[in-house]
Scaffold this motif. Structure first.
Motif, PDB file in Angstrom:
ATOM      1  N   GLY A  83      10.058   9.488 -19.912  1.00 30.22           N
ATOM      2  CA  GLY A  83      11.582   9.029 -19.347  1.00 30.22           C
ATOM      3  C   GLY A  83      11.453   9.562 -17.785  1.00 30.22           C
ATOM      4  N   ARG A  84      10.189  10.347 -17.946  1.00 27.40           N
ATOM      5  CA  ARG A  84      10.695  10.289 -16.163  1.00 27.40           C
ATOM      6  C   ARG A  84       9.436   9.322 -15.526  1.00 27.40           C
ATOM      7  NH1 ARG A  84      11.224  15.786 -14.008  1.00 27.40           N
ATOM      8  NH2 ARG A  84      13.175  16.774 -14.769  1.00 27.40           N
ATOM      9  N   LEU A  85       8.286   9.344 -16.045  1.00 28.38           N
ATOM     10  CA  LEU A  85       7.444   8.044 -16.056  1.00 28.38           C
ATOM     11  C   LEU A  85       8.075   6.560 -15.702  1.00 28.38           C
ATOM     12  CD1 LEU A  85       3.847   8.974 -17.899  1.00 28.38           C
ATOM     13  CD2 LEU A  85       4.569   9.472 -15.575  1.00 28.38           C
ATOM     14  N   ALA A  86       8.533   6.558 -16.551  1.00 29.12           N
ATOM     15  CA  ALA A  86       9.216   4.812 -16.761  1.00 29.12           C
ATOM     16  C   ALA A  86      10.697   4.857 -16.052  1.00 29.12           C
ATOM     17  CB  ALA A  86      10.647   5.021 -18.172  1.00 29.12           C
ATOM     18  N   THR A  87      11.059   5.929 -15.181  1.00 26.26           N
ATOM     19  CA  THR A  87      11.882   6.251 -14.063  1.00 26.26           C
ATOM     20  C   THR A  87      11.524   5.707 -12.431  1.00 26.26           C
ATOM     21  OG1 THR A  87      13.995   7.341 -14.876  1.00 26.26           O
ATOM     22  CG2 THR A  87      13.087   7.328 -12.721  1.00 26.26           C
ATOM     23  N   VAL A  88       9.982   6.611 -12.790  1.00 24.38           N
ATOM     24  CA  VAL A  88       8.853   6.287 -11.494  1.00 24.38           C
ATOM     25  C   VAL A  88       8.521   5.330 -11.954  1.00 24.38           C
ATOM     26  CG1 VAL A  88       6.785   6.908 -10.899  1.00 24.38           C
ATOM     27  CG2 VAL A  88       8.695   8.797 -10.901  1.00 24.38           C
ATOM     28  N   SER A  89       7.653   4.162 -13.107  1.00 26.93           N
ATOM     29  CA  SER A  89       8.290   3.147 -12.378  1.00 26.93           C
ATOM     30  C   SER A  89       8.834   1.606 -12.548  1.00 26.93           C
ATOM     31  CB  SER A  89       7.252   2.921 -14.124  1.00 26.93           C
ATOM     32  OG  SER A  89       5.711   3.583 -14.494  1.00 26.93           O
ATOM     33  N   ALA A 121       1.264  -0.988   0.284  1.00 25.28           N
ATOM     34  CA  ALA A 121       0.162  -0.062  -0.173  1.00 25.28           C
ATOM     35  C   ALA A 121       0.942   0.968  -0.056  1.00 25.28           C
ATOM     36  CB  ALA A 121      -0.523  -0.085   1.530  1.00 25.28           C
ATOM     37  N   GLN A 122       1.828   1.512   0.745  1.00 23.69           N
ATOM     38  CA  GLN A 122       2.989   2.642   1.371  1.00 23.69           C
ATOM     39  C   GLN A 122       3.645   2.728  -0.693  1.00 23.69           C
ATOM     40  OE1 GLN A 122       5.353   1.446   3.972  1.00 23.69           O
ATOM     41  NE2 GLN A 122       3.546   2.711   5.442  1.00 23.69           N
ATOM     42  N   ALA A 123       4.144   1.735  -0.949  1.00 25.26           N
ATOM     43  CA  ALA A 123       4.530   1.554  -2.386  1.00 25.26           C
ATOM     44  C   ALA A 123       3.731   1.990  -3.425  1.00 25.26           C
ATOM     45  CB  ALA A 123       5.338  -0.084  -3.484  1.00 25.26           C
ATOM     46  N   ALA A 124       2.286   1.646  -3.520  1.00 23.28           N
ATOM     47  CA  ALA A 124       0.997   2.791  -4.185  1.00 23.28           C
ATOM     48  C   ALA A 124       0.807   3.664  -4.356  1.00 23.28           C
ATOM     49  CB  ALA A 124      -0.019   0.942  -4.548  1.00 23.28           C
ATOM     50  N   ASP A 125       1.376   4.028  -2.676  1.00 19.19           N
ATOM     51  CA  ASP A 125       0.391   5.376  -2.726  1.00 19.19           C
ATOM     52  C   ASP A 125       2.374   5.667  -3.200  1.00 19.19           C
ATOM     53  OD1 ASP A 125      -1.002   7.384  -1.779  1.00 19.19           O
ATOM     54  OD2 ASP A 125       1.097   7.416  -0.225  1.00 19.19           O
ATOM     55  N   ARG A 126       3.233   5.817  -3.053  1.00 21.93           N
ATOM     56  CA  ARG A 126       4.493   6.483  -3.375  1.00 21.93           C
ATOM     57  C   ARG A 126       4.704   6.534  -5.008  1.00 21.93           C
ATOM     58  NH1 ARG A 126       6.364   3.967   0.750  1.00 21.93           N
ATOM     59  NH2 ARG A 126       7.814   2.245  -0.621  1.00 21.93           N
ATOM     60  N   TYR A 127       4.065   5.462  -5.705  1.00 18.80           N
ATOM     61  CA  TYR A 127       4.076   5.689  -7.029  1.00 18.80           C
ATOM     62  C   TYR A 127       2.890   6.422  -7.801  1.00 18.80           C
ATOM     63  CZ  TYR A 127       3.460   3.359 -11.891  1.00 18.80           C
ATOM     64  OH  TYR A 127       3.988   3.880 -13.250  1.00 18.80           O
ATOM     65  N   ALA A 128       1.697   6.355  -7.116  1.00 22.00           N
ATOM     66  CA  ALA A 128       0.852   7.027  -7.480  1.00 22.00           C
ATOM     67  C   ALA A 128       1.066   8.589  -6.972  1.00 22.00           C
ATOM     68  CB  ALA A 128      -0.706   7.100  -6.546  1.00 22.00           C
TER      69      ALA A 128
END
Length: 132
Positions: A87-93, A58-65
């Protein structure tokens, strides 16, 4: 007289047998108690590991969102060029996937540490003092 002697020896035999079975029952009850305590420890370690896994997810999903939202808002406000967005979205993903794939190993590690943790010897002493 022979019957009195046989009663006396049979009395000893039955007394010895009852002492032997009482000691045997004590050992069996200790073994059953240890088995139940171990089973309980496994169940508790499982529950805490599962909760650690789901909380981490849940914490990882929150950070990702939040990170995706920040990147999209940054693009919407013109702070990021459109060619940089992917590129930024790929890095975040990628960061999110690394976090999520580490969760099962963390849960297993937590489970193993919970099982290897020793029970407090003071608890056993307290029980003995109260029984005495």
């Amino acid at each position: 007289m022979a019957s009195a002697a046989s009663r006396h020896t049979s009395g000893k035999t039955s007394a010895q047998a009852s002492e032997s079975s009482a000691g045997s029952n004590g050992r069996h009850s200790d073994a059953v108690r240890e088995l139940l305590v171990h089973a309980t420890r496994i169940q508790l370690a499982t529950l805490t590991s599962l909760s650690k896994f789901f909380v981490g997810w849940a914490q990882a999903a929150d950070r990702y969102a939040q990170a995706v939202s920040d990147e999209l808002l940054s693009r919407a406000h013109g702070e990021t060029a459109s060619r940089e967005l992917l590129g930024r979205l790929a890095t975040v993903s990628s960061r999110h996937l690394r976090e999520v794939t580490a969760l099962p190993a963390d849960a297993v590690s937590h489970f193993n540490s919970e099982l290897s943790r020793q029970t407090k010897p003071q608890q056993k002493q307290r029980v003995r003092r109260q029984a005495a």
